[in-house]
Design a protein around this motif. Sequence first.
Motif, PDB file in Angstrom:
ATOM      1  N   LEU A 155       0.796  -1.342   0.111  1.00 20.67           N
ATOM      2  CA  LEU A 155      -0.126   0.061  -0.023  1.00 20.67           C
ATOM      3  C   LEU A 155       0.728   1.378   0.305  1.00 20.67           C
ATOM      4  O   LEU A 155       0.552   2.273  -0.646  1.00 20.67           O
ATOM      5  N   ALA A 156       2.099   1.238   0.518  1.00 19.32           N
ATOM      6  CA  ALA A 156       2.775   2.358   0.808  1.00 19.32           C
ATOM      7  C   ALA A 156       3.617   2.604  -0.646  1.00 19.32           C
ATOM      8  O   ALA A 156       3.604   3.766  -1.287  1.00 19.32           O
ATOM      9  N   ALA A 157       3.924   1.397  -1.482  1.00 20.09           N
ATOM     10  CA  ALA A 157       4.333   1.649  -2.739  1.00 20.09           C
ATOM     11  C   ALA A 157       3.467   2.261  -3.697  1.00 20.09           C
ATOM     12  O   ALA A 157       3.572   2.915  -4.440  1.00 20.09           O
ATOM     13  N   LEU A 158       1.997   1.751  -3.502  1.00 22.34           N
ATOM     14  CA  LEU A 158       1.061   2.332  -4.431  1.00 22.34           C
ATOM     15  C   LEU A 158       0.799   3.749  -4.156  1.00 22.34           C
ATOM     16  O   LEU A 158       0.623   4.519  -5.054  1.00 22.34           O
ATOM     17  N   ALA A 159       0.848   4.099  -2.993  1.00 24.52           N
ATOM     18  CA  ALA A 159       0.525   5.399  -2.377  1.00 24.52           C
ATOM     19  C   ALA A 159       1.407   6.441  -2.914  1.00 24.52           C
ATOM     20  O   ALA A 159       1.116   7.553  -3.574  1.00 24.52           O
ATOM     21  N   THR A 160       2.622   5.944  -3.093  1.00 22.99           N
ATOM     22  CA  THR A 160       3.927   6.588  -3.604  1.00 22.99           C
ATOM     23  C   THR A 160       3.610   6.978  -4.960  1.00 22.99           C
ATOM     24  O   THR A 160       3.916   7.854  -5.612  1.00 22.99           O
ATOM     25  N   LEU A 161       3.283   5.828  -5.798  1.00 21.70           N
ATOM     26  CA  LEU A 161       3.101   6.059  -7.260  1.00 21.70           C
ATOM     27  C   LEU A 161       2.011   6.811  -7.423  1.00 21.70           C
ATOM     28  O   LEU A 161       1.964   7.812  -8.391  1.00 21.70           O
ATOM     29  N   LEU A 162       0.744   6.737  -6.789  1.00 21.21           N
ATOM     30  CA  LEU A 162      -0.132   7.600  -6.862  1.00 21.21           C
ATOM     31  C   LEU A 162       0.092   9.323  -6.708  1.00 21.21           C
ATOM     32  O   LEU A 162      -0.040  10.051  -7.443  1.00 21.21           O
ATOM     33  N   ALA A 163       1.040   9.394  -5.634  1.00 21.28           N
ATOM     34  CA  ALA A 163       1.521  10.639  -5.395  1.00 21.28           C
ATOM     35  C   ALA A 163       2.149  11.409  -6.661  1.00 21.28           C
ATOM     36  O   ALA A 163       2.279  12.586  -6.767  1.00 21.28           O
ATOM     37  N   VAL A 164       2.945  10.504  -7.304  1.00 26.26           N
ATOM     38  CA  VAL A 164       3.748  10.999  -8.483  1.00 26.26           C
ATOM     39  C   VAL A 164       2.848  11.250  -9.638  1.00 26.26           C
ATOM     40  O   VAL A 164       2.963  12.385 -10.344  1.00 26.26           O
ATOM     41  N   VAL A 165       1.874  10.347 -10.016  1.00 25.40           N
ATOM     42  CA  VAL A 165       1.089  10.721 -11.325  1.00 25.40           C
ATOM     43  C   VAL A 165      -0.258  11.348 -11.056  1.00 25.40           C
ATOM     44  O   VAL A 165      -0.676  11.953 -11.907  1.00 25.40           O
ATOM     45  N   ALA A 166      -0.505  11.595  -9.758  1.00 28.24           N
ATOM     46  CA  ALA A 166      -1.898  12.128  -9.500  1.00 28.24           C
ATOM     47  C   ALA A 166      -1.766  13.732  -9.627  1.00 28.24           C
ATOM     48  O   ALA A 166      -0.528  14.395  -9.208  1.00 28.24           O
ATOM     49  N   SER A 167      -2.925  14.315  -9.908  1.00 25.14           N
ATOM     50  CA  SER A 167      -2.857  15.810 -10.247  1.00 25.14           C
ATOM     51  C   SER A 167      -3.230  16.453  -8.778  1.00 25.14           C
ATOM     52  O   SER A 167      -3.071  17.702  -8.488  1.00 25.14           O
ATOM     53  N   THR A 168      -3.974  15.812  -7.822  1.00 25.95           N
ATOM     54  CA  THR A 168      -4.475  16.270  -6.745  1.00 25.95           C
ATOM     55  C   THR A 168      -4.122  15.438  -5.489  1.00 25.95           C
ATOM     56  O   THR A 168      -4.357  14.080  -5.500  1.00 25.95           O
ATOM     57  N   PRO A 169      -3.882  15.730  -4.294  1.00 25.28           N
ATOM     58  CA  PRO A 169      -3.402  15.160  -3.214  1.00 25.28           C
ATOM     59  C   PRO A 169      -4.562  14.033  -2.742  1.00 25.28           C
ATOM     60  O   PRO A 169      -4.579  13.072  -2.298  1.00 25.28           O
ATOM     61  N   SER A 170      -5.914  14.459  -2.828  1.00 25.81           N
ATOM     62  CA  SER A 170      -6.945  13.644  -2.512  1.00 25.81           C
ATOM     63  C   SER A 170      -7.195  12.280  -3.232  1.00 25.81           C
ATOM     64  O   SER A 170      -7.717  11.448  -3.165  1.00 25.81           O
ATOM     65  N   PHE A 171      -6.607  12.290  -4.701  1.00 25.65           N
ATOM     66  CA  PHE A 171      -6.633  11.153  -5.329  1.00 25.65           C
ATOM     67  C   PHE A 171      -5.725  10.136  -4.783  1.00 25.65           C
ATOM     68  O   PHE A 171      -5.937   8.792  -4.786  1.00 25.65           O
ATOM     69  N   VAL A 172      -4.789  10.212  -4.089  1.00 21.25           N
ATOM     70  CA  VAL A 172      -3.823   9.487  -3.483  1.00 21.25           C
ATOM     71  C   VAL A 172      -4.682   8.589  -2.200  1.00 21.25           C
ATOM     72  O   VAL A 172      -4.713   7.413  -2.223  1.00 21.25           O
ATOM     73  N   LEU A 173      -5.607   9.374  -1.458  1.00 20.14           N
ATOM     74  CA  LEU A 173      -6.548   8.792  -0.523  1.00 20.14           C
ATOM     75  C   LEU A 173      -7.341   7.853  -1.410  1.00 20.14           C
ATOM     76  O   LEU A 173      -7.650   6.951  -0.776  1.00 20.14           O
ATOM     77  N   ILE A 174      -7.903   8.304  -2.154  1.00 25.79           N
ATOM     78  CA  ILE A 174      -9.035   7.688  -2.984  1.00 25.79           C
ATOM     79  C   ILE A 174      -8.555   6.418  -3.753  1.00 25.79           C
ATOM     80  O   ILE A 174      -9.039   5.424  -3.497  1.00 25.79           O
ATOM     81  N   GLY A 175      -7.567   6.650  -4.214  1.00 25.53           N
ATOM     82  CA  GLY A 175      -6.751   5.614  -5.103  1.00 25.53           C
ATOM     83  C   GLY A 175      -6.210   4.201  -4.349  1.00 25.53           C
ATOM     84  O   GLY A 175      -6.624   3.238  -4.403  1.00 25.53           O
ATOM     85  N   THR A 176      -5.737   4.718  -3.141  1.00 23.15           N
ATOM     86  CA  THR A 176      -5.008   3.843  -2.103  1.00 23.15           C
ATOM     87  C   THR A 176      -6.172   2.953  -1.559  1.00 23.15           C
ATOM     88  O   THR A 176      -6.112   1.962  -1.432  1.00 23.15           O
ATOM     89  N   PHE A 177      -7.336   3.690  -0.991  1.00 27.10           N
ATOM     90  CA  PHE A 177      -8.196   2.895  -0.280  1.00 27.10           C
ATOM     91  C   PHE A 177      -9.122   2.142  -1.250  1.00 27.10           C
ATOM     92  O   PHE A 177      -9.439   1.123  -0.828  1.00 27.10           O
ATOM     93  N   GLY A 178      -9.269   2.535  -2.533  1.00 27.55           N
ATOM     94  CA  GLY A 178     -10.078   1.685  -3.391  1.00 27.55           C
ATOM     95  C   GLY A 178      -9.039   0.425  -3.930  1.00 27.55           C
ATOM     96  O   GLY A 178      -9.836  -0.594  -3.987  1.00 27.55           O
ATOM     97  N   PHE A 179      -7.951   0.649  -3.997  1.00 29.75           N
ATOM     98  CA  PHE A 179      -7.261  -0.368  -4.347  1.00 29.75           C
ATOM     99  C   PHE A 179      -7.072  -1.526  -3.188  1.00 29.75           C
ATOM    100  O   PHE A 179      -7.193  -2.695  -3.157  1.00 29.75           O
TER     101      PHE A 179
END
Length: 269
Positions: A155-179
């Motif tokens: 989950l930490a690795a996924l959140a790191t990837l989302l933080a790099v590619v996402a345009s908004t910080p909230s997507f890190v929360l949504i994407g990580t918890f959805g995954f």
Amino acid sequence: MPIYHDFITALRLVFKAKFIWMAAGVLLVLVLVTLLSAYFGGRQPAAVALDVGFSTIRLLLPLLIVLLVQELLSREFDKRYYLNSLTYPNARSTLLLGRFAAVFALVLCALFALGVLQVGLVRFIGDIYPQATPVALGQPYLIVIVFLLLDLLVLAALATLLAVVASTPSFVLIGTFGFMLVARSYGTIVELLSNNAGVVVNAEGYRASLGVLGYLLPDLGALDLRMLALYGKSEFLPADWPWLLLSNLAYACALLALAVWALQRKRFA
């Protein structure tokens, strides 16, 4: 060493952002939930408290991961702090790996503290309300914690990837918890449809569709081995546990490598 420098910098940023208070809040929630679940659990209060405690840890630590990644990476890009942190000769990969190492180290410390606290609480409850089959807080408990740590690493690795590619910080929360919800549940649903075909209409079609996720996502649900600690029986340890460890570890490394690749090609405005 550049990664060590970014690691120390990340720790300073996290403690400046009052990480201690976040961790204290998680500890307080675990204490309250564990004690209350034992009090209202009825039979086998120690087992109920341990079970609910594991569920609480598996819910709160991913949230802590998201908050740390948002603080150390999303905010870095959103506030354009990279104009200073990515100046030559500091490479993008060292920044990312240093921040990721700091996130994982803090989560490891939090998991260790929660694990020790949970052992103390469950033993305290077991002394007050003895049960016929005591929970296993020795080696089986350590095995459960190790598998849980691997879950958090993915989950930490996924959140790191989302933080790099996402345009908004909230997507890190949504994407990580959805995954997390999908990866932790689809294996159980496939097993349910295999054993109880009458649960839904066209169970075979549903099972085949969900089975495709097995090629795309790790089975994080299989990493939940709490039954091993609840009952202390070795049959609850999967026969393919080495493959389970290696596959999830490889998936986490692949996500982290993809995050490094994405950051190397990221164009900053």
